[in-house]
Write a protein that holds these residues in place. Structure first.
Motif, PDB file in Angstrom:
ATOM      1  N   UNK A 177      26.463 -29.763   9.960  1.00 37.84           N
ATOM      2  CA  UNK A 177      25.564 -28.926   9.168  1.00 37.84           C
ATOM      3  C   UNK A 177      24.325 -29.711   8.745  1.00 37.84           C
ATOM      4  N   UNK A 178      24.423 -31.061   8.749  1.00 38.49           N
ATOM      5  CA  UNK A 178      23.347 -31.882   8.215  1.00 38.49           C
ATOM      6  C   UNK A 178      22.640 -32.712   9.259  1.00 38.49           C
ATOM      7  N   UNK A 217      33.108 -26.551   3.557  1.00 39.03           N
ATOM      8  CA  UNK A 217      31.885 -27.326   3.734  1.00 39.03           C
ATOM      9  C   UNK A 217      32.171 -28.808   3.837  1.00 39.03           C
ATOM     10  N   UNK A 218      31.154 -29.616   3.587  1.00 36.20           N
ATOM     11  CA  UNK A 218      31.283 -31.057   3.690  1.00 36.20           C
ATOM     12  C   UNK A 218      32.005 -31.587   2.462  1.00 36.20           C
ATOM     13  N   UNK A 219      33.029 -32.423   2.667  1.00 35.26           N
ATOM     14  CA  UNK A 219      33.711 -32.960   1.484  1.00 35.26           C
ATOM     15  C   UNK A 219      33.641 -34.471   1.472  1.00 35.26           C
ATOM     16  N   UNK A 220      33.591 -35.011   0.301  1.00 30.12           N
ATOM     17  CA  UNK A 220      33.396 -36.441   0.113  1.00 30.12           C
ATOM     18  C   UNK A 220      34.711 -37.200  -0.005  1.00 30.12           C
ATOM     19  N   UNK A 221      35.771 -36.513  -0.465  1.00 27.93           N
ATOM     20  CA  UNK A 221      37.008 -37.240  -0.727  1.00 27.93           C
ATOM     21  C   UNK A 221      37.755 -37.519   0.554  1.00 27.93           C
ATOM     22  N   UNK A 254      34.570 -32.959   9.848  1.00 23.14           N
ATOM     23  CA  UNK A 254      34.216 -33.223   8.456  1.00 23.14           C
ATOM     24  C   UNK A 254      33.004 -32.409   8.009  1.00 23.14           C
ATOM     25  N   UNK A 255      32.505 -31.553   8.896  1.00 21.44           N
ATOM     26  CA  UNK A 255      31.392 -30.693   8.502  1.00 21.44           C
ATOM     27  C   UNK A 255      30.044 -31.376   8.573  1.00 21.44           C
ATOM     28  N   UNK A 256      29.958 -32.474   9.319  1.00 22.62           N
ATOM     29  CA  UNK A 256      28.699 -33.220   9.394  1.00 22.62           C
ATOM     30  C   UNK A 256      27.623 -32.485  10.171  1.00 22.62           C
ATOM     31  N   UNK A 270      31.597 -39.964   7.292  1.00 25.50           N
ATOM     32  CA  UNK A 270      31.095 -39.365   6.050  1.00 25.50           C
ATOM     33  C   UNK A 270      29.869 -40.099   5.558  1.00 25.50           C
TER      34      UNK A 270
END
Lengths: 278, 90
Positions: free
Chosen positions: A268-269, B54-58, A264-266, A235
């Motif tokens: 996309x970035x 989407x992207x989550x921070x927790x 974790x959806x990384x 993250x």
């Protein structure tokens, strides 16, 4: 596989190690072993003192290191007071540390030595944990060029448990935590990382990423030899990519790491390229 | 590896600072059980098992574990939490 406890005293150039110890005997023994290893590797051994003066250090070190006096005369070992390497007018001076170590490197190269092996008595920072932790984090960038190995000796009798935990987690390497090695890269700018990253050394990883955040142009993180990254550290990597222009960050990694990044959806970035992909 | 790391991190960070880890294999599965004597999972934790948008921070250790493992059993109360999970041995 080499046991960590002994390999921290025989680090690779580029390693930044936090080494806690209990008592004088352990401190002196590790200093002796470290010096012998540095001499064997034909690096310039620099011992930066605080609790003991250089003269006192020489006194107890000589019996532990055969030929110490000759090695010092030949410039293979230097014993310096941290007042001269770390401080200016009594204030911690990061630029001075950089200059001191870079000068040692220049002297090492002149003498045909392979790099600098530094052992630092970290008691200089006891009582100023926040400043010391920030300092240790800031110096991580020095190790990216892989000419310097440093072992920072932290006295468990002087540092409270949580101060010690904070100090060790900002070092890429410390006993009982994940072990991270890295090298700075250029063209394109970036970082090569290998070993493991998890909660225990995540602050060290964070300090390396912080430098890349503002890097103009493309940044490539070569994690092809990285064995493990936990979700929280993945993250952190993603947050760095998010702070950078779109499409300007890519990561090369193994399938297992790519899977974490995807989960974790990384992706996309940042561009995630698997090792072995064309 | 990821699941073990996430669940043990939860035990250390939220379950009182320490826990117990058991590992065993049965057939083609590697089983792991992590237990702690912490205060238990917070109310609404089952909501954390939904996939994030989407992207989550927790922290989403439990959800990640459910994504990479074949089985997951969670028992949690005020006297502690036990998470048991299994993955195919590679």
């Amino acid at each position: 596989m080499v046991h960590v406890a002994s390999s921290v005293l025989d680090p690779d150039l580029g390693d930044h190690v936090c080494l806690p110890f209990d008592g004088e005997r352990e401190r002196r023994t590790t200093t002796g072993l470290f010096t012998v290893n540095g001499l064997r590797r034909r690096t310039k051994v620099v011992i930066i003192t605080h609790a003991d003066s250089p003269e006192r250090t020489r006194g107890w070190l000589a019996p532990l290191v055969p030929g110490l006096a000759d090695a010092e005369s030949a410039g293979q070992v230097e014993i310096l007071d941290c007042a001269g390497t770390h401080f200016t007018g009594g204030r911690l001076d990061l630029e001075r540390v950089y200059a001191s170590l870079s000068d040692a490197h220049a002297r090492a190269r002149k003498h045909g030595q392979h790099g600098v092996y530094a052992l630092i008595d970290a008691s200089w920072g006891a009582g100023a944990t926040g400043e010391q932790v920030a300092f240790e984090a800031a110096t991580n960038e020095l190790f990216g060029e892989r000419w310097l190995a440093a072992v920072c000796q932290y006295d468990r009798g002087l540092f409270a448990r949580d101060a010690l935990d904070r100090a060790s987690s900002v070092h890429p390497i410390s006993p009982e935590q994940a072990l991270l090695r890295f090298a700075g890269t250029s063209e394109p700018a970036g970082l090569r990382v290998w070993g493991d990253i998890d909660l225990t050394n995540r602050p060290a990883f964070a300090s390396l990423l912080a430098r890349l955040e503002k890097e103009p142009g493309e940044v490539v993180i070569d994690a092809s030899e990285l064995d493990f990254i936990d979700a929280g550290s993945a993250r952190l990597l993603t947050v760095t990519a998010m702070a950078r222009p779109r499409g300007a960050t890519s990561v090369v990694c193994r399938d297992s790491i790519a899977r974490v990044l995807r989960l974790i959806g990384a992706d996309e970035f940042m561009t995630v390229r698997r090792v072995g992909d064309a | 590896m990821l699941a073990v790391n996430e669940i043990t991190t939860n035990a250390v960070l939220h379950g009182g600072g320490h826990g117990r880890l058991r590992l065993w294999s049965h057939g083609e599965l590697l089983w792991c059980e992590v237990s702690d004597e912490g205060p238990g999972l917070p109310a609404g934790w089952m909501g954390d098992m939904r996939p994030p948008a989407g992207f989550d921070f927790r922290g989403r250790g439990l959800w990640l574990t459910s994504m990479v493992c074949e089985h997951i059993t969670i028992v949690s109360g005020p006297a502690g939490t036990t998470v048991t999970f299994a993955a195919v041995r590679e």
